[in-house]
Design a protein around this motif. Structure first.
Motif, short mmCIF file in Angstrom:
data_model
loop_
_atom_site.label_atom_id
_atom_site.label_comp_id
_atom_site.label_asym_id
_atom_site.label_seq_id
_atom_site.Cartn_x
_atom_site.Cartn_y
_atom_site.Cartn_z
N TYR A 156 1.77 9.03 4.95
CA TYR A 156 1.80 10.15 4.01
C TYR A 156 1.13 11.38 4.62
CZ TYR A 156 1.13 12.83 -0.31
OH TYR A 156 1.13 13.81 -1.27
N ILE A 157 -0.06 11.18 5.23
CA ILE A 157 -0.73 12.25 5.98
C ILE A 157 -1.00 11.70 7.37
CG2 ILE A 157 -2.70 13.81 6.11
CD1 ILE A 157 -3.04 13.64 3.15
N PRO A 158 -0.12 11.94 8.33
CA PRO A 158 -0.25 11.33 9.66
C PRO A 158 -1.48 11.78 10.43
CG PRO A 158 1.99 12.14 9.28
CD PRO A 158 1.13 12.70 8.19
N GLU A 159 -1.89 13.04 10.27
CA GLU A 159 -2.98 13.58 11.08
C GLU A 159 -4.33 13.10 10.56
OE1 GLU A 159 -5.54 16.02 11.57
OE2 GLU A 159 -5.28 15.44 13.67
N GLU A 160 -5.11 12.46 11.42
CA GLU A 160 -6.35 11.83 11.00
C GLU A 160 -7.37 12.82 10.46
OE1 GLU A 160 -7.28 9.90 14.60
OE2 GLU A 160 -5.82 8.30 14.33
N ASN A 161 -7.47 13.98 11.10
CA ASN A 161 -8.42 14.99 10.62
C ASN A 161 -8.09 15.44 9.21
OD1 ASN A 161 -10.32 15.21 12.60
ND2 ASN A 161 -9.33 16.89 13.68
N ASN B 278 -7.26 -1.12 -3.81
CA ASN B 278 -6.60 -0.50 -2.67
C ASN B 278 -6.41 0.99 -2.96
OD1 ASN B 278 -5.11 0.13 -0.41
ND2 ASN B 278 -3.25 -0.86 -1.12
N ILE B 279 -7.42 1.77 -2.58
CA ILE B 279 -7.43 3.20 -2.86
C ILE B 279 -7.56 3.93 -1.53
CG2 ILE B 279 -8.63 5.04 -4.09
CD1 ILE B 279 -9.70 2.93 -5.99
N ARG B 280 -6.48 4.52 -1.07
CA ARG B 280 -6.49 5.09 0.27
C ARG B 280 -5.39 6.13 0.42
NH1 ARG B 280 -2.52 2.59 3.55
NH2 ARG B 280 -1.38 0.97 2.44
N ALA C 180 -2.42 19.25 -6.69
CA ALA C 180 -1.38 20.24 -6.44
C ALA C 180 -1.22 20.50 -4.95
CB ALA C 180 -1.72 21.54 -7.18
N GLU C 181 -2.32 20.53 -4.21
CA GLU C 181 -2.24 20.76 -2.77
C GLU C 181 -1.53 19.60 -2.07
OE1 GLU C 181 -5.15 21.17 1.15
OE2 GLU C 181 -6.00 21.48 -0.85
N LEU C 182 -1.84 18.39 -2.48
CA LEU C 182 -1.18 17.22 -1.88
C LEU C 182 0.33 17.29 -2.07
CD1 LEU C 182 -3.64 14.35 -2.90
CD2 LEU C 182 -3.04 15.02 -0.57
N ILE C 183 0.75 17.59 -3.29
CA ILE C 183 2.19 17.65 -3.57
C ILE C 183 2.84 18.79 -2.80
CG2 ILE C 183 3.88 18.06 -5.39
CD1 ILE C 183 1.98 16.69 -7.34
N ASP C 184 2.15 19.92 -2.74
CA ASP C 184 2.71 21.09 -2.06
C ASP C 184 2.85 20.87 -0.56
OD1 ASP C 184 3.48 23.99 -2.01
OD2 ASP C 184 1.67 24.12 -0.79
N ARG C 185 1.86 20.21 0.05
CA ARG C 185 1.85 20.07 1.51
C ARG C 185 2.55 18.81 2.01
NH1 ARG C 185 -3.90 21.22 4.14
NH2 ARG C 185 -2.55 21.01 5.96
N TYR C 186 2.45 17.73 1.22
CA TYR C 186 2.93 16.44 1.73
C TYR C 186 3.98 15.77 0.84
CZ TYR C 186 -1.38 17.14 4.36
OH TYR C 186 -2.37 17.67 5.14
N GLY C 187 4.29 16.38 -0.29
CA GLY C 187 5.27 15.78 -1.18
C GLY C 187 4.62 14.89 -2.23
N GLU C 188 5.45 14.26 -3.03
CA GLU C 188 4.96 13.41 -4.11
C GLU C 188 4.11 12.27 -3.53
OE1 GLU C 188 4.32 12.82 -8.02
OE2 GLU C 188 5.57 14.41 -7.14
N PRO C 189 2.88 12.11 -4.00
CA PRO C 189 2.00 11.09 -3.41
C PRO C 189 2.45 9.67 -3.75
CG PRO C 189 0.93 12.14 -5.29
CD PRO C 189 2.19 12.90 -5.03
#
Length: 261
Positions: free
Chosen positions: A128-133, A121-123, A156-165
């Motif tokens: 976490y990122i609501p916008e499909e694009n 299950n890798i997704r 780093a971008e994921l954490i900065d933009r969307y928080g802890e994954p």
């Protein structure tokens, strides 16, 4: 006119829409819905995608979203169907991307890719990122990582933009890290079916023969065939454990510094 458009799948709607406007006269596709019907969330996403993805090359985006909608979010797991189940999400999207490039007159260079088919299950969850694009963009960024520094930038971008994954996204990043190790080592493919794991090494793989022999001798039921395929049992089922164990095994067989640390 497409009546009861909510009953059709995303790919079907995309194909029907593509049947109009092929001459020098502008044409329109009308999607008709009963006024009294309450659309499901998935139906709304399908119709919204058709409205959004209308530019040249949108077929790849439509196909990727269709996979996400039909696959219940488990884009790389064992709940897939049809051709994608047989060849895996990664190779399937590569084939789609290549087909789109060829239709646009772009001839991609031949690549010898490392394939991972682990049934995990890798997704990237929609919460976490609501916008499909943006989710699609991030999937492609992770899939296109070729160096550790690039993977670090994505994390780093994921954490900065969307928080802890969440765990599923951490698994996706660990999957990309495992692939980097496999590519550097010269692994052709890694496949996991239940507890059985197969690692196919290329002839140029950087495997320490003594370490490989010790591993085969120490693990009951482990086999190494003349064609360079290592088969062994792994009882771990949690995605993070499977990915971590495989990464450490490859580093151990290659004799890399991190394996000895």
């Amino acid at each position: 006119l497409i009546n009861r458009a909510e009953r059709l799948g995303l790919s079907e709607l995309y194909q029907l829409r593509g049947r109009v406007g092929r001459s020098d006269r502008r044409a329109y596709a009308y999607l008709l819905l009963p006024s009294e019907i309450d659309l499901t969330a998935i139906a709304r996403r399908r119709l919204a995608a058709l409205k959004e993805f209308s530019d040249l090359g949108a077929g790849f985006k439509i196909a990727a979203l269709d996979l996400e909608l039909r696959g219940a979010g488990n884009m790389l797991g064992g709940e897939q169907s049809g051709h994608i189940e047989a060849i895996g999400f990664e190779l399937y999207t590569q084939m789609l991307d290549r087909a789109v490039r060829e239709l646009k007159g772009e001839m991609p260079e031949e690549e010898v890719a490392t394939q991972l088919n682990l049934g995990l299950n890798i997704r990237i969850p929609a919460d976490y990122i609501p916008e499909e694009n943006q989710r699609l963009r991030m999937y492609k960024r992770v899939a296109g990582v070729e160096r550790d520094s690039q993977l670090h930038d994505v994390r780093a971008e994921l954490i900065d933009r969307y928080g802890e994954p969440p765990a599923a996204v951490r698994n996706l990043l660990d999957y990309a890290e495992l692939k980097l190790v496999a590519v550097r080592m010269g692994v052709g493919a890694i496949e996991r079916k239940r507890e059985q794991v197969s690692i196919k090494f290329r002839q140029t793989a950087t495997v320490d023969p003594e370490r490989l022999a010790r591993f085969v001798a120490s693990q009951r039921g482990t086999q190494f065939s003349p064609d360079g395929t290592l088969k062994f049992l792994q009882k771990a089922t949690a995605a993070e454990d499977v990915l971590s164990n495989l990464k450490h095994l490859l580093e151990e067989l290659a004799g890399t510094p991190s394996a000895a640390a």
